[in-house]
Design a protein around this motif. Sequence first.
Motif, PDB file in Angstrom:
ATOM      1  N   SER B 170      33.315 -37.391   1.439  1.00 11.13           N
ATOM      2  CA  SER B 170      32.668 -38.475   2.177  1.00 11.13           C
ATOM      3  C   SER B 170      31.437 -38.902   1.402  1.00 11.13           C
ATOM      4  CB  SER B 170      32.243 -38.014   3.567  1.00 11.13           C
ATOM      5  OG  SER B 170      31.299 -38.938   4.083  1.00 11.13           O
ATOM      6  N   LEU B 171      31.249 -40.194   1.291  1.00  6.62           N
ATOM      7  CA  LEU B 171      30.170 -40.693   0.439  1.00  6.62           C
ATOM      8  C   LEU B 171      28.792 -40.472   1.056  1.00  6.62           C
ATOM      9  CD1 LEU B 171      31.780 -43.935  -1.006  1.00  6.62           C
ATOM     10  CD2 LEU B 171      31.990 -41.549  -1.754  1.00  6.62           C
ATOM     11  N   PHE B 172      28.752 -40.075   2.346  1.00  5.59           N
ATOM     12  CA  PHE B 172      27.450 -39.716   2.920  1.00  5.59           C
ATOM     13  C   PHE B 172      27.439 -38.257   3.405  1.00  5.59           C
ATOM     14  CE2 PHE B 172      29.750 -42.248   6.096  1.00  5.59           C
ATOM     15  CZ  PHE B 172      29.727 -41.443   7.229  1.00  5.59           C
ATOM     16  N   ALA B 173      28.141 -37.419   2.679  1.00  7.69           N
ATOM     17  CA  ALA B 173      28.096 -35.984   2.970  1.00  7.69           C
ATOM     18  C   ALA B 173      26.786 -35.403   2.447  1.00  7.69           C
ATOM     19  CB  ALA B 173      29.274 -35.272   2.313  1.00  7.69           C
ATOM     20  N   VAL B 174      26.203 -34.533   3.253  1.00 11.98           N
ATOM     21  CA  VAL B 174      24.918 -33.925   2.887  1.00 11.98           C
ATOM     22  C   VAL B 174      25.103 -32.465   2.488  1.00 11.98           C
ATOM     23  CG1 VAL B 174      23.394 -35.392   4.277  1.00 11.98           C
ATOM     24  CG2 VAL B 174      24.544 -33.411   5.334  1.00 11.98           C
ATOM     25  N   VAL B 175      24.001 -31.898   2.026  1.00 11.32           N
ATOM     26  CA  VAL B 175      23.905 -30.462   1.775  1.00 11.32           C
ATOM     27  C   VAL B 175      23.197 -29.866   2.989  1.00 11.32           C
ATOM     28  CG1 VAL B 175      22.944 -28.715   0.240  1.00 11.32           C
ATOM     29  CG2 VAL B 175      23.726 -30.907  -0.699  1.00 11.32           C
ATOM     30  N   ARG B 176      23.679 -28.731   3.470  1.00 12.29           N
ATOM     31  CA  ARG B 176      23.149 -28.148   4.710  1.00 12.29           C
ATOM     32  C   ARG B 176      22.487 -26.796   4.453  1.00 12.29           C
ATOM     33  NH1 ARG B 176      22.439 -27.078   8.528  1.00 12.29           N
ATOM     34  NH2 ARG B 176      24.180 -26.329   9.784  1.00 12.29           N
ATOM     35  N   SER B 177      21.519 -26.491   5.320  1.00  6.36           N
ATOM     36  CA  SER B 177      20.889 -25.173   5.264  1.00  6.36           C
ATOM     37  C   SER B 177      20.451 -24.773   6.668  1.00  6.36           C
ATOM     38  CB  SER B 177      19.658 -25.198   4.358  1.00  6.36           C
ATOM     39  OG  SER B 177      18.647 -25.973   4.956  1.00  6.36           O
ATOM     40  N   LEU B 178      20.170 -23.494   6.842  1.00  4.18           N
ATOM     41  CA  LEU B 178      19.608 -22.954   8.085  1.00  4.18           C
ATOM     42  C   LEU B 178      20.380 -23.448   9.309  1.00  4.18           C
ATOM     43  CD1 LEU B 178      15.851 -23.276   7.054  1.00  4.18           C
ATOM     44  CD2 LEU B 178      17.236 -21.206   7.101  1.00  4.18           C
ATOM     45  N   GLU B 179      19.690 -23.537  10.476  1.00  7.33           N
ATOM     46  CA  GLU B 179      20.403 -23.844  11.715  1.00  7.33           C
ATOM     47  C   GLU B 179      20.804 -25.316  11.822  1.00  7.33           C
ATOM     48  OE1 GLU B 179      17.523 -22.235  11.526  1.00  7.33           O
ATOM     49  OE2 GLU B 179      17.968 -20.205  12.224  1.00  7.33           O
ATOM     50  N   GLY B 180      19.954 -26.189  11.285  1.00  7.16           N
ATOM     51  CA  GLY B 180      20.304 -27.596  11.418  1.00  7.16           C
ATOM     52  C   GLY B 180      19.619 -28.463  10.376  1.00  7.16           C
ATOM     53  N   LEU B 374      36.363 -40.241  15.948  1.00  5.40           N
ATOM     54  CA  LEU B 374      36.212 -40.940  14.659  1.00  5.40           C
ATOM     55  C   LEU B 374      35.531 -40.042  13.627  1.00  5.40           C
ATOM     56  CD1 LEU B 374      35.232 -44.508  15.947  1.00  5.40           C
ATOM     57  CD2 LEU B 374      37.392 -43.839  14.844  1.00  5.40           C
ATOM     58  N   LEU B 375      34.575 -39.230  14.064  1.00  9.83           N
ATOM     59  CA  LEU B 375      33.943 -38.288  13.121  1.00  9.83           C
ATOM     60  C   LEU B 375      34.965 -37.265  12.625  1.00  9.83           C
ATOM     61  CD1 LEU B 375      30.396 -37.498  14.621  1.00  9.83           C
ATOM     62  CD2 LEU B 375      30.928 -38.824  12.571  1.00  9.83           C
ATOM     63  N   ARG B 376      35.805 -36.787  13.550  1.00  7.29           N
ATOM     64  CA  ARG B 376      36.866 -35.837  13.147  1.00  7.29           C
ATOM     65  C   ARG B 376      37.779 -36.495  12.114  1.00  7.29           C
ATOM     66  NH1 ARG B 376      37.680 -35.263  18.731  1.00  7.29           N
ATOM     67  NH2 ARG B 376      36.303 -33.626  19.505  1.00  7.29           N
ATOM     68  N   MET B 377      38.168 -37.736  12.400  1.00  4.49           N
ATOM     69  CA  MET B 377      39.066 -38.448  11.473  1.00  4.49           C
ATOM     70  C   MET B 377      38.377 -38.672  10.123  1.00  4.49           C
ATOM     71  SD  MET B 377      40.582 -41.183  14.213  1.00  4.49           S
ATOM     72  CE  MET B 377      41.565 -42.153  13.064  1.00  4.49           C
ATOM     73  N   ALA B 378      37.092 -38.993  10.177  1.00  4.52           N
ATOM     74  CA  ALA B 378      36.357 -39.217   8.924  1.00  4.52           C
ATOM     75  C   ALA B 378      36.291 -37.933   8.108  1.00  4.52           C
ATOM     76  CB  ALA B 378      34.955 -39.736   9.223  1.00  4.52           C
ATOM     77  N   SER B 379      36.130 -36.807   8.791  1.00  7.94           N
ATOM     78  CA  SER B 379      36.032 -35.534   8.065  1.00  7.94           C
ATOM     79  C   SER B 379      37.340 -35.196   7.357  1.00  7.94           C
ATOM     80  CB  SER B 379      35.638 -34.392   9.016  1.00  7.94           C
ATOM     81  OG  SER B 379      36.746 -33.985   9.789  1.00  7.94           O
ATOM     82  N   ARG B 380      38.452 -35.742   7.875  1.00  3.00           N
ATOM     83  CA  ARG B 380      39.773 -35.493   7.259  1.00  3.00           C
ATOM     84  C   ARG B 380      40.264 -36.693   6.466  1.00  3.00           C
ATOM     85  NH1 ARG B 380      41.817 -34.156  13.113  1.00  3.00           N
ATOM     86  NH2 ARG B 380      40.853 -32.141  13.489  1.00  3.00           N
ATOM     87  N   ARG B 381      39.478 -37.776   6.507  1.00  2.00           N
ATOM     88  CA  ARG B 381      39.870 -39.034   5.844  1.00  2.00           C
ATOM     89  C   ARG B 381      41.166 -39.587   6.426  1.00  2.00           C
ATOM     90  NH1 ARG B 381      37.256 -41.603   1.288  1.00  2.00           N
ATOM     91  NH2 ARG B 381      35.587 -40.245   0.572  1.00  2.00           N
ATOM     92  N   GLU B 382      41.333 -39.415   7.724  1.00  2.26           N
ATOM     93  CA  GLU B 382      42.556 -39.900   8.373  1.00  2.26           C
ATOM     94  C   GLU B 382      42.344 -41.305   8.921  1.00  2.26           C
ATOM     95  OE1 GLU B 382      43.954 -35.576  10.218  1.00  2.26           O
ATOM     96  OE2 GLU B 382      43.376 -37.213  11.560  1.00  2.26           O
ATOM     97  N   GLY B 383      43.346 -42.165   8.782  1.00  5.82           N
ATOM     98  CA  GLY B 383      43.306 -43.500   9.389  1.00  5.82           C
ATOM     99  C   GLY B 383      42.024 -44.222   9.040  1.00  5.82           C
ATOM    100  N   VAL B 384      41.403 -44.822  10.070  1.00  7.49           N
ATOM    101  CA  VAL B 384      40.171 -45.562   9.824  1.00  7.49           C
ATOM    102  C   VAL B 384      39.035 -44.628   9.412  1.00  7.49           C
ATOM    103  CG1 VAL B 384      39.279 -45.511  12.194  1.00  7.49           C
ATOM    104  CG2 VAL B 384      38.749 -47.463  10.717  1.00  7.49           C
TER     105      VAL B 384
END
Lengths: 75, 611
Positions: B170-180, B374-384
């Motif tokens: 995803s072109l706006f995927a971030v790097v994550r740390s700690l709880e949030g 839609l977030l679930r679909m975006a995480s899998r690149r499904e459909g829209v």
Amino acid sequence: MTVRVKLIGPLMYETGFSEKDLDVPAATTVEALLDLIAVPRQRPKIVTRNGRAVAPEEHLSDGDKIAVSPIYSGG
Amino acid sequence: MYGWTGNILRINLTTGAVKKETYTEEFARTWVGGRGFAVKILYDELKPGIDPLGPDNKFIVAVGPIAGIPAPNTGKTVVAAKSPLTGGYADGNLGTRITEHLRRCGYDVLIVEGRAAVPSYIALENDAVSILPAGEIWGQGTYATHDWIYKKYGRAAGVLSIGQAGETLSLFAVVRSLEGRAGGRPGMGAVMGSKNLKAIVAKGNKPIPQADPQGMKALGASDLKKVGEMDKKSGWSKQSTNGVLAWCNEVAALPVRNMRRTHHPDAWKVDGERLNNARVATYGCPNCTMRCGITIHDHEGHESELDYENIGMLGPNLEIFDLDQVASLNYMCDDYGFDTISAGGTLAFYADAIDRGHTTGTFAFGDAERAKELLRMASRREGVGNLIAQGSLRMARAFGHDSEKYAMQAKGLELAAYNCKFCPGMALAFGTAPIGGTHKESWVITYELNQTARDSYGPEKSAKVIELQRIRGGLFEMLTACRFPWVEIGWGLENYPIYFNKITGLNWTLDDFWKTSDRVYALIKLFWLREMPDIDRRFDYPPGIWFEPSNADTEGPIAGKFLERDKYDGLLQHFYDQRQWDRRGIPTRRLIQTLGLEAEAADAEKYGRLE
């Protein structure tokens, strides 16, 4: 006259309320209103009337909404 | 050399080669650290035109000379690379225990190159460096990933990870740390994913070299205590960053309905008071005594750590005013590793485009359950979801119908949660932010609305934008430290040269940092110029819809108001003049000489023109 007062952020814990209507005498200034609700004069703050910045010496009008906020700077 | 370790760790995931390199004191003094190191390394090492998601891109983790040493608030790390979202320079900071552990392993910079053959993670344990298989956690969210790593290395380890969004690029995927915590909005998580890199873990116990360690230890401990006391006295962390939501709603600057509206009668349902009332836990970064991570239970019962930007963009901007549902969307973004701001901005754009008949689809403002799907679909690149995962600008180009003007982004990066329909200075801050539409560089909006005429396009606003860029995007991003003690509760900026000097043994003033900051901003612009030789001042404009009279509010404090294009252009020219950039927004030769960037400029001229 009646004005609506909204306190934003931690100011609400200092004054004991977040939003309420107040009956005030005609020609009350913004500064007098802040004294009335016990917002310390030295506390840095932003005051708006109906969404626009307002000076302390300006007089209030019936139905005004006054919001008092700390000076947020980040996010 | 004190303060800096003088070491860079370079790991090539294609070959498995691990190399410890040194850098000079001159490099340290010229670029300081964090963002400064990152942009210099990327400028020198990336050939213009490379694929940001190919093996030629480099993923940088960089810290500054005061990072990780107890003092206010030194837990930050910068992650950087060429952005797959914008095509330009990109970075972001996040609070993480990596900050201290990277330094205690003996490094200030980690450069990751190439692409691993299989999903992998990098482990640093003092001098030992391992590239290990991550197949077990590939496909998992960031929370499960962190737990998996904590079981192996303990909860005190420093960890950076990506979720499914990074894996599926995803072109706006971030790097994550700690709880949030999250950083690297313009797709830094996707760059990790493109390298088959699921996580980085670090555990170190070496001392960080300091000129006056005893003096700094006493000062840092004392100042952390003072900041904590100041926070308690001011009450800031009762609502943390979300205190500002009610103010934005009051002054007509809240993002509502893809920023079509500026305030909403239900905004109180997601404001700082309600957030504080729902609080079940509070989290923060290392070396912090004013923890801002207010955590509540989301609709499904997860702990979700929220701040204003998350709430503004996933709440009012989608016309969702159930705080627990906003928390759910935030939790999903954190777990998948999506940037919350871009997720909110992109979903809002999609709903708006459907509303206007510019595309067909099933999503409406206010529909939290569909937003989750839609977030679930975006995480899998499904459909829209495949389109959503690419952000609002690419989505607009796919839809056509001139919808790009209401894709609320700058340089391709979605705008943070300040609706500048009638805030010229903040619009300039978004337009000129060097990575795209971030609020972090120059949060000028309270100055603008409180200390200037809102309708002014005068040089006082552009000067303030630059002043804040030097502090926020310069000083703090180079040191690397959190700006909140200064910006939110008034901890003096003059403290930071004191820390810097005690740690490095140098004798710098704030003016030294401003010049370094200008050098960093200039080099970032040269980075963009090499990638996009035809860029001009249009590149520093906010979204077109803000200039349209038909978009003006019909009631409230800014009824009938909108940004005037010619006046914005004048404000932009003030900005360029004050920065000594030319009419296209490119640093002038004269400035380049002043900043000592002649060698970098010579390379830029192979691709673009300097004046």
